[in-house]
Design an enzyme around this catalytic site. Structure first.
Site, mmCIF file in Angstrom:
data_model
loop_
_atom_site.group_PDB
_atom_site.id
_atom_site.type_symbol
_atom_site.label_atom_id
_atom_site.label_comp_id
_atom_site.label_asym_id
_atom_site.label_seq_id
_atom_site.Cartn_x
_atom_site.Cartn_y
_atom_site.Cartn_z
ATOM 1 N N ASP A 144 6.794 -39.775 -5.424
ATOM 2 C CA ASP A 144 6.234 -41.090 -5.091
ATOM 3 C C ASP A 144 5.815 -41.871 -6.330
ATOM 4 O OD1 ASP A 144 4.208 -39.059 -5.311
ATOM 5 O OD2 ASP A 144 2.746 -40.442 -4.438
ATOM 6 N N ASP A 154 6.474 -42.834 -14.603
ATOM 7 C CA ASP A 154 5.700 -41.878 -13.769
ATOM 8 C C ASP A 154 6.303 -41.799 -12.384
ATOM 9 O OD1 ASP A 154 3.778 -40.234 -12.745
ATOM 10 O OD2 ASP A 154 2.162 -41.693 -12.837
ATOM 11 N N GLU A 208 1.531 -37.863 -4.364
ATOM 12 C CA GLU A 208 0.712 -37.486 -5.521
ATOM 13 C C GLU A 208 -0.173 -38.643 -5.959
ATOM 14 O OE1 GLU A 208 -0.596 -36.930 -9.652
ATOM 15 O OE2 GLU A 208 0.696 -38.523 -8.911
ATOM 16 N N GLU A 209 0.317 -39.872 -5.772
ATOM 17 C CA GLU A 209 -0.383 -41.056 -6.310
ATOM 18 C C GLU A 209 -1.460 -41.565 -5.356
ATOM 19 O OE1 GLU A 209 -0.033 -41.822 -9.254
ATOM 20 O OE2 GLU A 209 2.035 -41.625 -9.942
ATOM 21 N N HIS A 212 2.084 -46.264 -14.504
ATOM 22 C CA HIS A 212 1.477 -47.239 -13.591
ATOM 23 C C HIS A 212 1.490 -48.661 -14.157
ATOM 24 C CE1 HIS A 212 -1.044 -43.800 -11.555
ATOM 25 N NE2 HIS A 212 0.229 -43.492 -11.718
HETATM 26 ZN ZN LIG Z 1 2.616 -38.848 -12.036
#
Ligand SMILES: [Zn+2]
Length: 351
Positions: free
Chosen positions: A71, A95, A125-126, A328
């Site tokens: 993700d 990422d 995960e995010e 990000h």
């Molecule tokens: Zn990551």
């Protein structure tokens, strides 16, 4: 967009980036990765939600776990991907879809690896830790995560970052007696009493312990302070919030005890904590990894999912393409050279 795990690495990477997979929307990417892996006779593949796990079972003496999340954070007008020179831009390029591309290409290519391998492509995960599919799988099917050494392919600019520091937070409250400030001698000022707590924190010299050959750097800091009722009242309470970032030779309990010693005489109220992870670079599988990857490993100061493996008794490192400081960012990117470096290193290590 269709993935071809046996084709050109950069084309595979861009195709993975171009399948949008903001947290909660990982299904299509997971489907395509699952399909590519199911085409491999050397892998047994299982699906748990939108997590895809592929394993070899060759009876090797060690099992290596290589993991990456599918993700991304939400889009910012940064899809589809684009290329400028050596850099591929687009949401997830840093990422961590570079790591995902390397994992998929290597999983398909390594038909007879030197260690047994577990490839974990996971979702959510995010977002908050409770939604992270590693939380679910560690609770329901921990045997799927088992291994002797784990590599998390989060961005590290293709350098080895070992383990991660732990973190905890607590508050200390000083209490006094409220009074009108015109008659201050009738009260007792709790904010003034906080001076001693702050002085001890300011005077504290953070340790820089060496753990499994890597130098960590701790930090014990006041991060918030609250107190006072009105401009004419002697305050009867003052609360200081403290964050302790601790090296992974301490457990959470040992870290809490350390804080109690620094602030001996005060009552500490612990609010949250996450254990760190030892780098485990003294393990045989890790030595082979370092030899194949080259360069000097460094300590990871932040907290990452390597700690989840550590909690299961599996030492883990971060190693992946992309500059972690671009994670990000709206203009996140991954250098093609990082992609190639990581891909070649993983194949050299595990062939
Ligand atoms: Zn990551």
């Amino acid at each position: 967009m269709t993935l071809d795990a046996r084709g050109d690495l950069v084309a595979l990477f861009r195709a993975i980036v171009d399948i949008e997979s903001v947290s909660g929307n990982e299904r299509e990417l997971a489907d395509q990765i699952e399909r590519e892996l199911r085409g491999c006779a050397h892998l047994s593949v299982l699906r748990d939600g939108d997590t895809v796990i592929a394993r070899t079972a060759l009876g090797r003496p060690e099992r290596v776990v290589i993991a990456g999340h599918l993700d991304t954070v939400p889009l910012a007008g940064n899809l589809p991907s684009w290329r400028e020179g050596d850099l591929i831009y687009g949401r997830g390029s840093c990422d961590m879809k570079g790591g995902v591309a390397v994992m998929l290409a290597a999983a398909v290519a390594l038909e007879a690896p030197s260690s047994d391998l577990t490839w974990i492509f996971y979702d959510h995960e995010e977002v908050e830790s409770a939604a992270n599919s590693l939380t679910r799988i560690a609770a329901t099917r921990p045997e799927l995560l088992a291994g002797d050494f784990a590599v998390l392919m989060e961005p590290t600019s293709a350098r080895v970052e070992g383990g991660c520091q732990g973190t905890l937070r607590f508050s200390v409250t000083t209490t006094g007696r409220a009074a009108h400030s015109a008659r201050a001698w009738m009260g007792h000022n709790a904010i003034h009493d906080a001076t001693d707590v702050l002085a001890r924190l300011a005077a504290h010299v953070p340790e820089q312990p060496e753990v499994d050959g890597l130098r960590y750097h701790e930090g014990l800091n006041a991060v918030a302070i609250e107190g006072g009722i009105a401009g004419n009242v002697i305050p009867d309470r003052c609360t200081i919030t403290v964050n302790y970032r601790f090296a992974p030779h301490r457990s959470v309990e040992e870290a809490q005890q350390y804080c109690r010693e620094v602030l001996d005489g005060y009552e500490l109220t612990f609010t949250d904590a996450a254990a760190g992870a030892r780098p485990g670079l003294d393990r045989p599988a890790a030595a082979a990894f370092l030899a194949a990857v080259g360069g000097e490993p460094s300590a990871k100061f932040g907290w990452t999912d390597v700690a989840r493996f550590s909690a299961l008794g599996i030492p883990a490192v971060n190693f992946g393409p992309g500059d972690p400081s671009k994670a990000h960012a709206d203009d996140e990117f991954c250098p093609v050279s990082d992609l190639v470096t990581c891909h070649d290193a993983v194949l050299r290590w595990l062939s």
